[in-house]
Design a protein around this motif. Structure first.
Motif, PDB file in Angstrom:
ATOM      1  N   SER A 174       3.387   0.539  -7.581  1.00 49.31           N
ATOM      2  CA  SER A 174       2.775  -0.691  -7.081  1.00 49.31           C
ATOM      3  C   SER A 174       3.613  -1.297  -5.963  1.00 49.31           C
ATOM      4  O   SER A 174       3.074  -1.834  -4.980  1.00 49.31           O
ATOM      5  N   ARG A 175       4.929  -1.203  -6.079  1.00 44.35           N
ATOM      6  CA  ARG A 175       5.788  -1.677  -4.995  1.00 44.35           C
ATOM      7  C   ARG A 175       5.530  -0.881  -3.721  1.00 44.35           C
ATOM      8  O   ARG A 175       5.447  -1.443  -2.623  1.00 44.35           O
ATOM      9  N   ASP A 176       5.384   0.421  -3.876  1.00 43.96           N
ATOM     10  CA  ASP A 176       5.073   1.261  -2.714  1.00 43.96           C
ATOM     11  C   ASP A 176       3.737   0.861  -2.092  1.00 43.96           C
ATOM     12  O   ASP A 176       3.583   0.842  -0.856  1.00 43.96           O
ATOM     13  N   ALA A 177       2.761   0.544  -2.942  1.00 43.78           N
ATOM     14  CA  ALA A 177       1.455   0.124  -2.434  1.00 43.78           C
ATOM     15  C   ALA A 177       1.573  -1.168  -1.636  1.00 43.78           C
ATOM     16  O   ALA A 177       0.976  -1.302  -0.547  1.00 43.78           O
ATOM     17  N   TYR A 178       2.335  -2.110  -2.133  1.00 41.01           N
ATOM     18  CA  TYR A 178       2.530  -3.376  -1.417  1.00 41.01           C
ATOM     19  C   TYR A 178       3.278  -3.149  -0.109  1.00 41.01           C
ATOM     20  O   TYR A 178       2.985  -3.788   0.905  1.00 41.01           O
TER      21      TYR A 178
END
Length: 232
Positions: A174-178
Motif C-alpha cells: 500500500s505504501r508503494d501504491a501511494y
C-alpha cells in the motif's frame, strides 16, 4: 491554558496520534511534565463509516453537532474535529455551538503558503478529494491550485484508508501504491502534497515523496496547542 475539545474516533487510530502530538507539543513548549488540558468525545467509527458510504450526511451532521455540544457543555474552549472528511459539516458545527471550531484546512494552507507553494496535490478519502468542501476552501480562502489524483488512483487511495489504515493495518504494498499516486501528482505539477486524511501519516512519510508532504494530523494538532496557549 485553554481546554481543547477533541471530536475523536474518526478513526481512533488517528485520534491517538492527535492526543500524543498535542501533549508532546505542550510539554515541549512549557517544559517539565506539562500536558494539555483537553476533552475528547469519541464516536463509534463503525457507525460513521456506514453512514458515510450510504450518503447519510444529514445524520452525520447531527452526530457531529451532538459531539460538539457535549464538548461545549464539558468546558471546552474550542473544537478540534480530528478528521478531514467530516469537515464537510464544519459550518453546521460552528452554527450549533458558541465556541469556535479550529478548521483543519486553515493551518495546513497557512503552512503551504508560508513555504511559497501554490500548486498542491491532495490525498484523502474520496469524499475529501471529490467534493468541494475541502478543495474549495483551499482555493477560495487561500488561493491554492489543488490537484487530485485521477479516478483509479482516487479509488486506490480511498480503499487503502478504509480497508487498512483505519484498522491500523500498514502494508508495504500500500505504501508503494501511494508512492505511485504521489509521483503522478508531481508529474502533473504538484509542488507539494497534502496528506488530507488523518490516517495517511501512519503509512506515508517524507522519504516516500520527492516533494514536501503536509501532514494534516501533525499540523492540526500543533495548531490546537498554539490556540490553547494563545500563541496564535
Amino acid at each position: 491554558m485553554k481546554v481543547i475539545g477533541l471530536i475523536g474516533g474518526l478513526s481512533w487510530e488517528s485520534s491517538a496520534h492527535y492526543y500524543r502530538i498535542i501533549n508532546q507539543e505542550t510539554r515541549e513548549r512549557l517544559g517539565g511534565v506539562h500536558s494539555a488540558r483537553s476533552l475528547m468525545w469519541s464516536v463509534d467509527f463503525g457507525e460513521i463509516e456506514r453512514l458515510q458510504h450510504d450518503g447519510q450526511w444529514d445524520a452525520l451532521t447531527l452526530e457531529m453537532i451532538d459531539a460538539a455540544r457535549r464538548l461545549e457543555r464539558g468546558g471546552a474552549d474550542f473544537i478540534v474535529l480530528c478528521t478531514n472528511t467530516m469537515h464537510r459539516m464544519a459550518s453546521d458545527i460552528e452554527g450549533a455551538v458558541a465556541i469556535p471550531l479550529l478548521h483543519i484546512a486553515d493551518p495546513t494552507a497557512e503552512r503551504i503558503k508560508a513555504a511559497d507553494f501554490t500548486k498542491i496535490g491532495l490525498l484523502g478519502t474520496a469524499f475529501t478529494m471529490e467534493q468541494d468542501f475541502y478543495k474549495g476552501r483551499l482555493t477560495d480562502k487561500f488561493g491554492l491550485d489543488v490537484l487530485v489524483p485521477d479516478a483509479e488512483d482516487r479509488r486506490t487511495v480511498h480503499e487503502i484508508i478504509y480497508k487498512e489504515l483505519v484498522a491500523g493495518v500498514v502494508r508495504d504494498e500500500s505504501r508503494d501504491a501511494y508512492r505511485g499516486v504521489i509521483a503522478r501528482l508531481i508529474e502533473r505539477g504538484a509542488q507539494a502534497v497534502i496528506l488530507g486524511c488523518t490516517e495517511i501519516m501512519i503509512l506515508v512519510h517524507p522519504e516516500d515523496s520527492a516533494v514536501p508532504l503536509f501532514d494534516t494530523t501533525e499540523i492540526h494538532a500543533v495548531a490546537a496547542v498554539e490556540r490553547a496557549l494563545a500563541i496564535a
